[in-house]
Design an enzyme around this catalytic site. Structure first.
Site, PDB file in Angstrom:
ATOM      1  N   ASP A   1       0.737  -1.166  -0.061  1.00 26.76           N
ATOM      2  CA  ASP A   1       0.188   0.239  -0.230  1.00 26.76           C
ATOM      3  C   ASP A   1       1.009   1.168  -0.051  1.00 26.76           C
ATOM      4  O   ASP A   1       2.053   1.039  -0.226  1.00 26.76           O
ATOM      5  CB  ASP A   1      -0.931  -0.169   1.266  1.00 26.76           C
ATOM      6  CG  ASP A   1      -0.430   0.264   2.405  1.00 26.76           C
ATOM      7  OD1 ASP A   1       0.969   0.229   2.509  1.00 26.76           O
ATOM      8  OD2 ASP A   1      -1.094  -0.080   3.549  1.00 26.76           O
TER       9      ASP A   1
ATOM     10  N   CYS B   1       2.957  -3.158   4.429  1.00 28.80           N
ATOM     11  CA  CYS B   1       2.125  -2.130   4.628  1.00 28.80           C
ATOM     12  C   CYS B   1       2.931  -1.222   5.679  1.00 28.80           C
ATOM     13  O   CYS B   1       4.093  -1.203   5.737  1.00 28.80           O
ATOM     14  CB  CYS B   1       0.668  -2.439   5.232  1.00 28.80           C
ATOM     15  SG  CYS B   1       0.991  -3.814   6.364  1.00 28.80           S
TER      16      CYS B   1
ATOM     17  N   THR C   1       2.820  -1.564   9.039  1.00 31.20           N
ATOM     18  CA  THR C   1       3.175  -2.519   9.995  1.00 31.20           C
ATOM     19  C   THR C   1       3.583  -3.766   9.559  1.00 31.20           C
ATOM     20  O   THR C   1       4.245  -4.532  10.168  1.00 31.20           O
ATOM     21  CB  THR C   1       2.363  -2.500  11.048  1.00 31.20           C
ATOM     22  OG1 THR C   1       1.085  -3.145  10.762  1.00 31.20           O
ATOM     23  CG2 THR C   1       2.215  -1.247  11.776  1.00 31.20           C
TER      24      THR C   1
ATOM     25  N   HIS D   1      10.521 -23.431   9.787  1.00 32.22           N
ATOM     26  CA  HIS D   1       9.318 -24.026  10.646  1.00 32.22           C
ATOM     27  C   HIS D   1       7.834 -24.104  10.095  1.00 32.22           C
ATOM     28  O   HIS D   1       7.061 -24.940   9.949  1.00 32.22           O
ATOM     29  CB  HIS D   1       9.109 -23.619  12.010  1.00 32.22           C
ATOM     30  CG  HIS D   1      10.280 -23.909  12.957  1.00 32.22           C
ATOM     31  ND1 HIS D   1      10.397 -24.022  14.219  1.00 32.22           N
ATOM     32  CD2 HIS D   1      11.680 -24.442  12.621  1.00 32.22           C
ATOM     33  CE1 HIS D   1      11.483 -24.154  14.705  1.00 32.22           C
ATOM     34  NE2 HIS D   1      12.325 -24.574  13.825  1.00 32.22           N
TER      35      HIS D   1
ATOM     36  N   HIS E   1       7.996 -30.532  11.380  1.00 41.89           N
ATOM     37  CA  HIS E   1       7.333 -29.319  11.228  1.00 41.89           C
ATOM     38  C   HIS E   1       6.274 -29.714  10.247  1.00 41.89           C
ATOM     39  O   HIS E   1       5.353 -28.933  10.029  1.00 41.89           O
ATOM     40  CB  HIS E   1       8.133 -28.439  10.804  1.00 41.89           C
ATOM     41  CG  HIS E   1       9.144 -27.961  11.627  1.00 41.89           C
ATOM     42  ND1 HIS E   1       9.016 -27.340  13.063  1.00 41.89           N
ATOM     43  CD2 HIS E   1      10.455 -28.115  11.579  1.00 41.89           C
ATOM     44  CE1 HIS E   1      10.241 -27.221  13.613  1.00 41.89           C
ATOM     45  NE2 HIS E   1      11.171 -27.783  12.999  1.00 41.89           N
TER      46      HIS E   1
HETATM   47  C1  RB5 Z   1      -2.029   2.551   6.669  1.00 39.07           C
HETATM   48  O1  RB5 Z   1      -2.166   4.098   7.101  1.00 39.07           O
HETATM   49  C2  RB5 Z   1      -1.734   1.653   7.504  1.00 39.07           C
HETATM   50  O2  RB5 Z   1      -2.887   1.458   8.146  1.00 39.07           O
HETATM   51  C3  RB5 Z   1      -1.255   0.108   7.103  1.00 39.07           C
HETATM   52  O3  RB5 Z   1      -0.462   0.522   6.112  1.00 39.07           O
HETATM   53  C4  RB5 Z   1      -1.097  -0.789   7.602  1.00 39.07           C
HETATM   54  O4  RB5 Z   1      -0.107  -0.669   8.603  1.00 39.07           O
HETATM   55  C5  RB5 Z   1      -2.173  -1.899   8.395  1.00 39.07           C
HETATM   56  O5  RB5 Z   1      -2.040  -2.658   8.803  1.00 39.07           O
END
Ligand code: RB5
Length: 145
Positions: free
Chosen positions: A8, A65, A67, A98, A133
């Site tokens: 994203d 993304c 996180t 694993h 595994h």
């Molecule tokens: C976008 O702002 C953020 O929410 C997305 O990139 C992601 O981290 C969601 O898990």
């Protein structure tokens, strides 16, 4: 191996860096977008890349993304996908050894380019250990059915 990559807006800069670095290393990289930095919804790109794995266009995928969490939640909804959100090199190694993970998800807002590249290399190079595994991964596969 053909490797897929998708992100994203929050993962866009890291995606551009990783795609170029992987190509330089000799990987064939299939880019599932986004192609310009604008606000989008990460599940749309998890859908595209996981469809590429299901269709065997690519063997493994990288989803980024902010996180890595949203991408992993979305990608794991799809049959045959074992997506691992990784934050360090050991995560990337163990996700392969694993869990036989076929997608690594990364946090573009959390990881530096060099660490992310190292993690991706470990992820792509590390084989599944099978052994004890295999039975566990097969149990995951049976939940998929
Ligand atoms: C976008 O702002 C953020 O929410 C997305 O990139 C992601 O981290 C969601 O898990």
């Amino acid at each position: 191996m053909r490797v897929g990559i998708g992100s994203d807006h929050a993962g866009f800069d890291l995606k551009v860096f990783l795609a170029a670095a992987l190509k330089k290393e000799g990987y064939e990289v299939v880019d599932y977008g986004i192609n310009i930095k604008k606000s989008v919804d990460y599940p749309d790109f998890a859908v595209k890349l996981t469809a590429g794995i299901q269709a065997k266009e690519i063997g493994k995928g990288i989803l980024i993304c902010g996180t890595g969490i949203g991408m992993s939640i979305a990608a794991n909804k799809f049959k045959g996908i074992r997506a691992a959100r990784c934050c360090c090199i050991q995560d990337a190694c163990l996700a392969r050894q694993h869990n036989d993970a076929n997608v690594i998800t990364l946090g573009g807002r959390l990881l530096g380019n060099d660490l992310a590249f190292e993690m991706v290399n470990v992820f792509l190079d590390t084989p599944f250990l099978k052994g004890r595994h295999l039975k566990r991964v097969n149990k995951i596969k049976s939940i998929d059915k």
